[in-house]
Motif scaffolding. Structure first.
Motif, PDB file in Angstrom:
ATOM      1  N   GLU A  71      -1.488   6.439   1.824  1.00 39.48           N
ATOM      2  CA  GLU A  71      -2.920   6.630   2.073  1.00 39.48           C
ATOM      3  C   GLU A  71      -3.670   5.301   2.161  1.00 39.48           C
ATOM      4  N   GLU A  72      -2.912   4.205   2.241  1.00 39.22           N
ATOM      5  CA  GLU A  72      -3.451   2.837   2.352  1.00 39.22           C
ATOM      6  C   GLU A  72      -4.137   2.362   1.078  1.00 39.22           C
ATOM      7  N   ASN A  73      -3.785   2.950  -0.052  1.00 40.40           N
ATOM      8  CA  ASN A  73      -4.292   2.457  -1.325  1.00 40.40           C
ATOM      9  C   ASN A  73      -3.422   1.297  -1.797  1.00 40.40           C
ATOM     10  N   GLU A  74      -4.058   0.225  -2.277  1.00 41.64           N
ATOM     11  CA  GLU A  74      -3.293  -0.915  -2.749  1.00 41.64           C
ATOM     12  C   GLU A  74      -2.585  -0.581  -4.051  1.00 41.64           C
ATOM     13  N   CYS A  81       1.609  -5.486   3.654  1.00 42.26           N
ATOM     14  CA  CYS A  81       0.543  -5.775   4.608  1.00 42.26           C
ATOM     15  C   CYS A  81       0.177  -7.257   4.541  1.00 42.26           C
ATOM     16  N   GLU A 114       4.306  -0.351   1.374  1.00 45.70           N
ATOM     17  CA  GLU A 114       4.383  -1.029   2.662  1.00 45.70           C
ATOM     18  C   GLU A 114       3.668  -2.368   2.573  1.00 45.70           C
ATOM     19  N   LYS A 144      -0.046  -4.052   9.107  1.00 46.91           N
ATOM     20  CA  LYS A 144       0.994  -3.283   8.438  1.00 46.91           C
ATOM     21  C   LYS A 144       2.357  -3.662   9.020  1.00 46.91           C
ATOM     22  N   ILE A 151       0.834  -1.198   0.000  1.00 47.35           N
ATOM     23  CA  ILE A 151       0.000   0.000   0.000  1.00 47.35           C
ATOM     24  C   ILE A 151       0.873   1.254   0.000  1.00 47.35           C
ATOM     25  N   THR A 158      -4.612  -1.668   9.061  1.00 50.32           N
ATOM     26  CA  THR A 158      -5.290  -0.747   8.143  1.00 50.32           C
ATOM     27  C   THR A 158      -6.766  -0.662   8.517  1.00 50.32           C
ATOM     28  N   LYS A 159      -7.443   0.268   7.894  1.00 46.17           N
ATOM     29  CA  LYS A 159      -8.876   0.427   8.184  1.00 46.17           C
ATOM     30  C   LYS A 159      -9.675  -0.819   7.828  1.00 46.17           C
ATOM     31  N   ASP A 160      -9.183  -1.598   6.841  1.00 43.02           N
ATOM     32  CA  ASP A 160      -9.914  -2.809   6.464  1.00 43.02           C
ATOM     33  C   ASP A 160      -9.291  -4.080   7.046  1.00 43.02           C
ATOM     34  N   TRP A 166      -5.933  -5.193   7.635  1.00 39.72           N
ATOM     35  CA  TRP A 166      -4.668  -5.803   7.251  1.00 39.72           C
ATOM     36  C   TRP A 166      -3.579  -5.349   8.221  1.00 39.72           C
TER      37      TRP A 166
END
Length: 571
Positions: free
Chosen positions: A402-405, A415, A413, A443, A399, A437-439, A441
């Motif tokens: 901004e935690e975008n895949e 996950c 990073e 980190k 990610i 992460t928010k969903d 995973w």
């Protein structure tokens, strides 16, 4: 990345799925192993073997003593602080049978580190080696520990050998200090426990926390990773699945007659899961190396053993290959060599293969993941420079900030999503939330690339962690200690390359006393930090680079340190 992405990419014989419902608890795994393997040798140490049946009986005695001679109850925490000896598996099995929570503790900890871990975990009991007795004596009054057990190096050896080792360690090497601690000797624990029968009360629910494995953090405070039955059992079964890889003759790497050399400490999560848990599950023999820094004794323990597997790390491989007796060992049955904990040097891997005929497979894991996340296949399926593929049942993604895949081939990073990921950090809800992460995973804090073929390459670290001989060293912890020195105004820590340990600690200091020396600071650090955390280099500066808001810019210091190292190496 969808977990099915890795289907069909693994080596022959390795399933893409794993049945994680075979066992509900670690205790259940041990019960099956102890019953099935009987008179097979489970562990060997200093030439003395211990069968599965003997291990079962001795751990029953340890359980009985806990129940009949202490106030410990299921769920209570007990710290175990010792190197690799036969006492370790005996005690750990007894602990799990009693339903206690194991707190693995590094014997090299300083008083400050011990006090923090014992108090943070709420440990009520401690099993320790007599060589650390003076340190234990100094810290116990500042902890909640009520029950102590002391053991000696040769406690499980035949009488003559035990007395000889005790005499040598006490009077010749003089490594057993004088101390006064109200502690029951390990041999007496076994003797008293033998007089009555205990009743196993293991923690059996999958989500029960059975081990607190401490790891550092970016805050510099060691945190206890809550590892559950499900976490540890899952990782053990995942390791078993990849061990089903077959060779050209269709034979699996795993065998009931396996002999595994285990020099890495069992209190470390890597050896705890791979050698202690999985080693017993497989029914093979694990050769425990008490002091891997003594190459003569180490190689002596391997002589006469047609070992099939070896677990280690880069510095250990280098040390062994430098010994003249290494080439005389029997490598005819060596099928698998695993490397973890620190980066594997390609030159080391090539030389090991040349000398032993076996390739090294590099893996990747974290304490918070029980620990195995990725593992390299054996033989021609390994890819030097990568950490292999995720173990079955595990999915990965990388990610951005901004935690975008990110897509395949891009750095980000790493996950992890899998059953081996910890429940959380003991008593630290905020720290737990920060590492997911928010969903949902986990980190890792490591920058990685997932290749098109599914293999994973670790290329950098997000965190400022320094990796010394496979141990995590966190700058904030060292800085917190150094800044307590009355002559230190500011300081910062970075990692620098080191041929022996992979990385070493470099300390930058702004001092209020022009007469303060690096030697004095090293001596100060040694009083409060484990040896591998003590700075290898110290440089005094007038100022440290800082951001507009006053944050020390480690990035700039690291760049300067690397430039200085490169210039010194070139010269």
């Amino acid at each position: 990345m969808d977990i099915q992405f890795w289907d069909g990419k693994r080596a022959p014989g390795v399933s893409d799925t794993v049945d994680l419902d075979q066992f509900q608890s670690v205790a259940e795994v041990f019960e099956k192993s102890l019953a099935e393997h009987g008179d097979r040798v489970a562990f060997t140490n200093m030439g003395q073997g211990l069968s599965y049946r003997e291990l079962d009986q001795l751990s029953d005695h340890f359980l009985s003593w806990i129940q009949n001679h202490t106030d410990l109850k299921p769920g209570d925490r007990i710290a175990v602080q010792m190197p690799n000896t036969l006492q370790y598996p005996i005690a750990v099995l007894g602990i799990f049978k009693a339903g206690l929570v194991l707190v693995n503790t590094n014997p090299l900890y300083t008083a400050r580190e011990m006090i923090h871990q014992f108090n943070d975990s709420g440990a009520k009991a401690l099993l320790f080696m007599d060589t650390f007795g003076d340190l234990v004596e100094s810290v116990l009054p500042e902890t909640g520990i009520e029950t102590a057990i002391v053991t000696s190096l040769g406690d499980m050896l035949p009488t003559g050998k035990r007395l000889l080792i005790t005499a040598v360690t006490r009077y010749v090497k003089k490594v057993i200090p004088k101390f006064s601690v109200k502690a029951t000797p390990f041999r007496k624990v076994i003797s008293l426990g033998k007089q009555a029968k205990g009743k196993p009360q293991p923690l059996t629910q999958p989500e029960d926390v059975v081990t607190l494995q401490y790891t550092g953090g970016t805050t510099g405070v060691a945190k206890g990773a809550e590892l559950t039955n499900r976490n540890l059992v899952s990782n053990m079964l995942q390791i078993d699945t990849i061990s089903q890889q077959t060779n050209d003759q269709g034979e699996a790497l795993k065998g009931s007659d396996d002999i595994v050399i285990a020099p890495l400490p069992l209190y470390h999560i890597y050896a705890f899961t791979v050698n202690m848990l999985y080693g017993m599950y497989g029914g093979g023999e694990t050769v425990l190396i008490t002091n891997p820094r003594d190459p003569d004794t180490f190689i002596g323990a391997m002589k006469g053993k047609a070992f099939t597997s070896f677990t280690g790390l880069n510095t250990l491989f280098v040390s062994l290959m430098a010994h003249p007796g290494f080439k005389e060992l029997d490598f005819s049955r060596l099928k698998m060599t695993g490397s973890g904990g620190t980066a594997l040097n390609p030159a080391t891997a090539e030389r090991w293969e040349s000398l032993t005929g076996c390739k090294i497979g590099e893996g990747f894991g974290l304490t918070e993941c029980s620990p195995v996340v990725c593992s390299s296949p054996a033989g021609d399926y390994s890819q030097l420079g990568t950490v292999g593929l995720p173990v079955p049942g595990t999915s990965l993604k990388v990610i951005d900030a901004e935690e975008n895949e990110l897509p395949l081939g891009e750095r980000g990073e790493l996950c992890v999503m899998g059953p081996q990921v910890m429940k959380g950090y003991w008593g630290r809800a905020e720290a737990t939330a920060e590492c997911f992460t928010k969903d949902g995973w986990f980190k890792t804090g490591d920058v990685a690339v997932i290749q098109d073929d599914g293999y994973v390459k670790i290329v950098d670290r997000v965190k400022d962690m320094v990796l010394v001989s496979g141990f995590n060293v966190y700058p904030n912890e060292i800085e917190d200690v150094v800044t307590t020195h009355p002559d230190v105004e500011l300081c910062a820590v970075v990692g620098i390359p080191d041929d022996k340990t992979g990385e070493a600690v470099k300390l930058y200091v702004v001092s209020t006393n022009a007469d303060l020396t690096a030697e004095a600071l090293v001596a100060f650090c040694r009083e409060q930090l484990t040896a591998y955390k003590v700075p290898r280099q110290i440089e005094f500066l007038d100022t440290l680079p800082m951001s507009a808001v006053g944050k020390i810019l480690r990035k700039e210091l690291r760049a300067q340190a690397l430039a200085d190292h490169a210039a010194k190496t070139a010269a």
